[in-house]
Design an enzyme around this catalytic site. Structure first.
Site, PDB file in Angstrom:
ATOM      1  N   LYS B 250       0.846  -1.196   0.000  1.00 40.98           N
ATOM      2  CA  LYS B 250       0.000   0.000   0.000  1.00 40.98           C
ATOM      3  C   LYS B 250       0.886   1.252   0.000  1.00 40.98           C
ATOM      4  O   LYS B 250       1.972   1.259   0.591  1.00 40.98           O
ATOM      5  CB  LYS B 250      -0.900   0.019   1.246  1.00 40.98           C
ATOM      6  CG  LYS B 250      -1.912  -1.124   1.283  1.00 40.98           C
ATOM      7  CD  LYS B 250      -2.999  -0.963   0.216  1.00 40.98           C
ATOM      8  CE  LYS B 250      -3.816  -2.216  -0.013  1.00 40.98           C
ATOM      9  NZ  LYS B 250      -4.734  -2.540   1.067  1.00 40.98           N
ATOM     10  N   GLN B 310      -0.112 -12.667  10.736  1.00 48.34           N
ATOM     11  CA  GLN B 310      -0.574 -12.494   9.359  1.00 48.34           C
ATOM     12  C   GLN B 310       0.665 -12.324   8.506  1.00 48.34           C
ATOM     13  O   GLN B 310       1.732 -12.011   9.021  1.00 48.34           O
ATOM     14  CB  GLN B 310      -1.482 -11.275   9.245  1.00 48.34           C
ATOM     15  CG  GLN B 310      -0.817  -9.996   9.723  1.00 48.34           C
ATOM     16  CD  GLN B 310      -1.796  -8.850   9.873  1.00 48.34           C
ATOM     17  OE1 GLN B 310      -2.967  -9.057  10.124  1.00 48.34           O
ATOM     18  NE2 GLN B 310      -1.311  -7.629   9.699  1.00 48.34           N
ATOM     19  N   ASP B 345      -2.588  -7.206   0.364  1.00 48.09           N
ATOM     20  CA  ASP B 345      -1.196  -7.252   0.827  1.00 48.09           C
ATOM     21  C   ASP B 345      -1.045  -8.138   2.054  1.00 48.09           C
ATOM     22  O   ASP B 345       0.062  -8.304   2.565  1.00 48.09           O
ATOM     23  CB  ASP B 345      -0.678  -5.837   1.134  1.00 48.09           C
ATOM     24  CG  ASP B 345      -1.519  -5.108   2.170  1.00 48.09           C
ATOM     25  OD1 ASP B 345      -2.734  -5.438   2.274  1.00 48.09           O
ATOM     26  OD2 ASP B 345      -0.985  -4.244   2.881  1.00 48.09           O
ATOM     27  N   ASP B 381      -1.516  -8.232  18.036  1.00 52.30           N
ATOM     28  CA  ASP B 381      -2.387  -7.535  17.100  1.00 52.30           C
ATOM     29  C   ASP B 381      -3.625  -8.384  16.804  1.00 52.30           C
ATOM     30  O   ASP B 381      -3.518  -9.562  16.456  1.00 52.30           O
ATOM     31  CB  ASP B 381      -1.573  -7.301  15.814  1.00 52.30           C
ATOM     32  CG  ASP B 381      -2.260  -6.388  14.831  1.00 52.30           C
ATOM     33  OD1 ASP B 381      -2.222  -5.173  15.058  1.00 52.30           O
ATOM     34  OD2 ASP B 381      -2.828  -6.902  13.849  1.00 52.30           O
ATOM     35  N   ASN B 382      -4.806  -7.780  16.973  1.00 55.38           N
ATOM     36  CA  ASN B 382      -6.060  -8.458  16.631  1.00 55.38           C
ATOM     37  C   ASN B 382      -6.156  -9.909  17.113  1.00 55.38           C
ATOM     38  O   ASN B 382      -6.449 -10.816  16.323  1.00 55.38           O
ATOM     39  CB  ASN B 382      -6.269  -8.452  15.114  1.00 55.38           C
ATOM     40  CG  ASN B 382      -6.712  -7.095  14.610  1.00 55.38           C
ATOM     41  OD1 ASN B 382      -7.418  -6.371  15.322  1.00 55.38           O
ATOM     42  ND2 ASN B 382      -6.316  -6.740  13.405  1.00 55.38           N
ATOM     43  N   GLU B 410      -4.633  -6.553  21.787  1.00 55.88           N
ATOM     44  CA  GLU B 410      -5.162  -5.420  21.034  1.00 55.88           C
ATOM     45  C   GLU B 410      -6.430  -5.868  20.309  1.00 55.88           C
ATOM     46  O   GLU B 410      -6.432  -6.115  19.121  1.00 55.88           O
ATOM     47  CB  GLU B 410      -4.123  -4.902  20.021  1.00 55.88           C
ATOM     48  CG  GLU B 410      -4.560  -3.604  19.330  1.00 55.88           C
ATOM     49  CD  GLU B 410      -4.975  -3.792  17.867  1.00 55.88           C
ATOM     50  OE1 GLU B 410      -5.064  -4.957  17.432  1.00 55.88           O
ATOM     51  OE2 GLU B 410      -5.186  -2.790  17.193  1.00 55.88           O
ATOM     52  N   LYS B 523       1.784   4.586   9.503  1.00 55.99           N
ATOM     53  CA  LYS B 523       1.612   3.186   9.107  1.00 55.99           C
ATOM     54  C   LYS B 523       2.092   2.967   7.674  1.00 55.99           C
ATOM     55  O   LYS B 523       2.484   1.864   7.303  1.00 55.99           O
ATOM     56  CB  LYS B 523       0.132   2.781   9.217  1.00 55.99           C
ATOM     57  CG  LYS B 523      -0.354   2.725  10.654  1.00 55.99           C
ATOM     58  CD  LYS B 523      -1.709   2.024  10.795  1.00 55.99           C
ATOM     59  CE  LYS B 523      -2.832   2.869  10.235  1.00 55.99           C
ATOM     60  NZ  LYS B 523      -4.160   2.284  10.501  1.00 55.99           N
ATOM     61  N   TYR B 524       2.057   4.033   6.842  1.00 51.27           N
ATOM     62  CA  TYR B 524       2.380   3.867   5.424  1.00 51.27           C
ATOM     63  C   TYR B 524       3.558   4.702   4.963  1.00 51.27           C
ATOM     64  O   TYR B 524       3.917   4.647   3.807  1.00 51.27           O
ATOM     65  CB  TYR B 524       1.144   4.200   4.565  1.00 51.27           C
ATOM     66  CG  TYR B 524      -0.099   3.493   5.036  1.00 51.27           C
ATOM     67  CD1 TYR B 524      -0.267   2.123   4.792  1.00 51.27           C
ATOM     68  CD2 TYR B 524      -1.085   4.168   5.747  1.00 51.27           C
ATOM     69  CE1 TYR B 524      -1.391   1.468   5.247  1.00 51.27           C
ATOM     70  CE2 TYR B 524      -2.220   3.523   6.186  1.00 51.27           C
ATOM     71  CZ  TYR B 524      -2.368   2.170   5.950  1.00 51.27           C
ATOM     72  OH  TYR B 524      -3.473   1.516   6.402  1.00 51.27           O
TER      73      TYR B 524
END
Lengths: 661, 661
Positions: B250, B310, B345, B381-382, B410, B523-524
């Site tokens: 991204k 992930q 992604d 994360d998640n 989180e 983040k990007y």
């Protein structure tokens, strides 16, 4: 790894009702339903589904009811218990991949995305459902899967996939290979309706003779049945009818020594004539007892016996089984004591005996003996002074063969113990009602009884008086007090009882000031009552019991709600069953007229807030048109200290005709 | 009969704390205590006694603490957890015949009864205790028993029997042969204190370069440590530091396609340079990482790593273990989706794979790998999108070897799932704090978190912002909003964190209206921050964190209480630890000055109602003398929108000197 399959992703929690982590059963009566809630969820965003499973203990297969979502991961379903005995229930849940796929598919269509691969994913799920199905269902599913994977347009294939009939058919064959079962199977004990709704009358048979001075008999008792039936009672409870011991017999008014003609207390059980499985010779024979049971039945009345696990020193157990009693260091047997009080006329059995197994079996056999003589209701005397484990075992054993038997626990002790007795199996329980007099006390106590977990196991049976309990309220309040307490008991409680004819004759003389004992109590002597006295409350009682019989709302305690009033002396509450809504207002002050406003929220009335509704006083017959939530009442305790209103809702029929339901 | 011994008369119920019928452990940190309550009772009128039993999992013998009666069959005791790991606790109870005998004896003496036989009964009980004792205790008991059974006067013998030292000695050797053990053994997971009290700072290492345009490194990060330490943080949490995938990368502001120089999201983990066990080459080497961990330690800071399960399409797992991913019908791998959103992604791993065992082991090894590199804190994360059973297993396995490891969940999802993650083992959890802005919302939510059962397993970690969450409140409220949220997070929560330097620089530009995403989010892309800007909140943060460090009340959430105020915009609450009482008042309206009266009940202050007390504002240094429950406050959000008062109680010393504690 401690997991048989880590792919079981669903979690099931907070299953209700559940008592003490499933250690105890909840209670219902036949025809009632069990509404079960559970939290069911999985990781991620996949949709889950679940079922409530239940079966009668005599069945091997489970019935299943699909759970409905209440949102926030809460689910609910219910089942009706039709058979006596025990039912089991539990919950299962699984991830529903097709439901999830359909939800996502709709969003993809909305966003106008390429659907080619997703339709193939869905077709695979439908094909898998086809493999689990058979017959025409399997064929329909296979055809749908083929259509979804065909070369037709996205639109046409998506229409097939999302067609409600197909979604329903796929749901009929879910993939439950990785479902989660709730950790526990929970139980419901199912009793007959009388366990929930019963109207008790207690009477001493020996006081039933028509002429003074004579010892009454079971035959005299038979002649009293029309009197009892006319008042609308359906349970006639007799204090112990067994031979009474002579050793240390108590005299009139509990005098330490008896006169030669004193009859003794029926609770000093056992003499050379027998023990708990015998009938006092002066009361009659087993034939008489059989006749009583049958005559009562013809009046719609069941006979309830008192089981008091204790012995007079003359009881046959004492000589036949000395090992069931506690020996004192001087060689005597330990009598009952509540230091400094001594009850030398009574020997408690020793539940700490090494021979407890034989003792338990024998005590259980007292119940089965009388069951064999047609008795199906027992009032158990002081169960809280016997081990809780004994009751759990004995009641379960007895109900396994005779699930219609009802046990009423006469325990007046700390709340923990009273509630525990109910959990261990007692069908009904005496309560603190006798001593809850003010609106505040009654509201607080009955709110506790109405809510979970108490309401799931503890069925209250309300007694305004008993041979042991003549409350200060009744002693001082006179006839208005008796009327108020009768109406409260009969309407707050789906089950209630009175000790008569002391109650209907408003007998209020205490043995001495500060005592709750009756003067010249029937516990120690025969009393000759003037049954037909003109000022008896028998007609009011008959009226109240008829109202109970006609109004299902008064036959259940599940939906008891208290309402605000503007006067502390006016207690207002309502009960509902289907469209039968009963509103009760009681003046709890026996001395003064009180008036005020009572609140009946529109939600409770289920009526349009701006429409009038009718309250029909079932005691007086009067009908009033009320408006809004708040209305005026005035009650003179000298007349009748209460209204028992049937609330009739305003209804507009399809043909524009307005009436009250 | 289903009973091993029907003579076990004691019942144990309502043991607390107990989570889901003992299915889950409660949580404590070393040095904290576990207060256990239970209902313990028996049939009849005999007295009972009981013990709380506990042991560390590494011990085989139980410790016992005698339970104290609270009345109404309630009992209580507590124990302190000193060691990391798991403790077990349970309860036992028995009928105490000697206690009962003593109680009855006193009543008999009072009533001047014949005591001859009763003294022999008591002597037998003491003789039995002697048989259970040994040494001098046995001898003392035997002598007392003999004296009680002697031919001395009743008075002399009763005095021996009831002598407190003897009663205590008999209690030391109770007859527990027929005691009842509670049905379950319950567990406590004991963490180190940082599990309860921690202060987090989140930072992107790649934005740490001192000059614009350069990709920051772990060495740059080391140079930032003094800045972080000066503000008083003790955990430095880094977003994933692993190689970032190139496929479907991204661009800036989450643009669907990346420009050639775009850095990609750190959460798109894995490239040909490695996966979850590798370091992004542009950040540095394992040596650099080791240096960072050690440098941080020298500043009193621990490094926390992000574990996001992930993979980018370039992650080595994708080619080495295609069986851990879900294949689509077209042969591609299923990317992450939240329809209609697609995250091409990112590949989620497929927890429904038949190879779940190998997958679980590999995922667990990611944690143990970094533990091997000195990491003891993980932000996961998640976690709610991975099976709950996986977390329960993985966390238990990891903590068995390393009980000091801390896992922060989180998860922003439904309450059931968030609480379940905590039950399954997560040490700390993100919360809804970020979106609770009004006094009503904050009071309601934090009251829920303060009470059982939630407080027993769920340790809140409060974040006013994160790289994903720039709330509307912060976007619109400006600097006063940042100050208020900082103070709320740091005082409501014993653990809290900020994402900086966005937070202290009051960065409030959203990507677009209605979005919680930052404009030009880190983040990007790499962001060059003006760390030392004059209007930074860094000094306020340093002050608040110092106040936390100095006041034990702010290091625990166990005793959080909310207090009434006369102005809805003023939130008032207090926390207490020993004699450290902190009272916080926050103006939650970032736009206007508010004033009103706040209530601090005398019971909370533990002070004499008519005496003054001092409130010392630890933010401003000001001291006020307050009287009574209700006092006036006024807060201008442009200055500082809060008071953090230390309440100093008025004390009269032994020498009549009055001062504030």
């Amino acid at each position: 790894m401690p997991f048989d399959d880590g792919r079981r992703r669903v979690v099931i929690r907070e299953v209700e009702p559940e008592i003490d982590a499933g250690r105890y059963a909840i209670k219902r009566t036949t025809g009632e339903s069990v509404a079960v809630k559970a939290a069911i969820f999985a990781d991620g965003h996949d949709l889950v589904r679940g079922v409530l499973r239940y079966r009668h203990e005599s069945e091997t297969d489970w019935h299943e009811v699909v759970l409905d979502s209440l949102g926030q991961d809460e689910w609910q379903a219910s089942f009706v218990v039709a058979q006596l005995g025990r039912y089991l229930y539990t919950v299962q849940g699984w991830v529903d991949h097709y439901d999830t796929w359909c939800r996502d598919m709709r969003k993809r269509i909305e966003a106008d995305q390429d659907l080619s691969v997703d339709l193939l994913v869905g077709a695979k799920l439908v094909r898998e459902a086809a493999a689990r199905a058979s017959g025409s269902d399997a064929q329909h599913l296979a055809e749908a899967a083929a259509a979804m994977a065909s070369d037709r347009s996205f639109t046409a294939r998506a229409l097939v996939a999302l067609e409600p009939a197909l979604v329903e058919l796929v749901q009929k064959y879910p993939d439950r290979a990785r479902q989660t079962s709730y950790d526990r199977e929970l139980a419901v004990v199912v009793d007959r309706p009388k366990a929930r709704y019963s109207t008790w009358y207690e009477l001493f048979p020996r006081s039933c003779a028509s002429e003074p001075g004579r010892h009454g008999t079971l035959q005299d008792c038979i002649r009293r049945l029309p009197y009892v039936a006319a008042m609308g009672f359906d349970v006639l409870y007799l204090p112990p009818i067994h031979p009474i011991g002579a050793a240390f017999r108590k005299g009139k008014n509990n005098a330490p020594a008896a006169e030669p003609d004193d009859t003794g207390s029926p609770w000093a059980i056992g003499s050379e004539a027998g023990g708990h499985k015998a009938i006092h010779p002066q009361l009659g024979t087993f034939d008489d007892f059989q006749a009583l049971v049958e005559a009562a039945k013809s009046h719609g009345i069941e006979i309830a016996l008192d089981v008091a696990i204790q012995c007079s020193p003359d009881h046959p157990y004492v000589t036949q089984h000395p090992e069931w009693f506690r020996a004192r260091p001087d060689g005597t047997i330990q009598y009952a004591e509540n230091p400094p009080k001594k009850y030398q006329d009574i020997y408690p059995v020793d539940f700490e005996t090494a021979h407890w197994r034989e003792l338990w079996e024998e005590l259980k056999s007292i119940f089965t003996f009388w069951i064999g003589h047609g008795v199906r209701i027992f009032r158990v005397d002081n169960p809280h002074t016997k081990p809780l484990g004994f009751w759990e075992w004995a009641i379960a054993e007895i109900k396994r063969d005779d699930p219609d038997v009802i046990f009423l626990a006469e325990a007046f002790t700390r709340p923990q113990v009273m509630y525990e007795l109910a959990k261990r199996g007692f069908t009904q329980s005496y309560t603190y009602f006798s001593w809850r007099n003010t609106s505040y006390e009654l509201t607080k106590y009955f709110t506790e009884l109405t809510h979970s977990p108490v309401c799931e196991t503890y069925r209250a049976n309300l007694w305004p008086n008993t041979p042991d309990i003549l409350t200060e309220y009744l002693q001082n309040g006179g006839r208005p007090a008796f009327m108020a307490r009768l109406i409260l008991a009969a309407t707050l409680g789906a089950s209630y009882g009175i000790y008569g004819p002391a109650f209907e004759l408003c007998e209020n003389r205490a043995r001495e000031p500060g005592s709750e004992e009756y003067l010249n109590s029937e516990k120690y002597q025969i009393v000759h009552w003037h049954w037909e006295r003109g000022d008896s409350l028998s007609e009011l009682i008959a009226r109240v019991n008829a109202i109970r019989r006609d109004n299902p709302a008064l036959q259940t305690d599940g939906d008891r709600q208290f309402h605000e009033t503007t006067n502390d002396q006016l207690l207002c509450f309502s009960k509902q069953a289907g469209d039968n809504l009963i509103l009760v207002v009681v003046n709890v002050d026996p001395y003064h007229t009180h008036s005020g406003w009572v609140d009946v929220p529109a939600a409770r009335r289920e009526s349009e807030p701006d429409k009038p509704y009718q309250v029909h006083d079932l005691l007086s017959g009067a009908r009033y048109l009320w408006h809004g939530d708040r209305n005026y009442v005035e009650l003179n305790p000298q007349l009748v200290p209460a209204h028992i209103f049937r609330v009739r809702r305003w209804v507009r029929s399809e043909r524009e005709f307005e009436y009250f339901l």
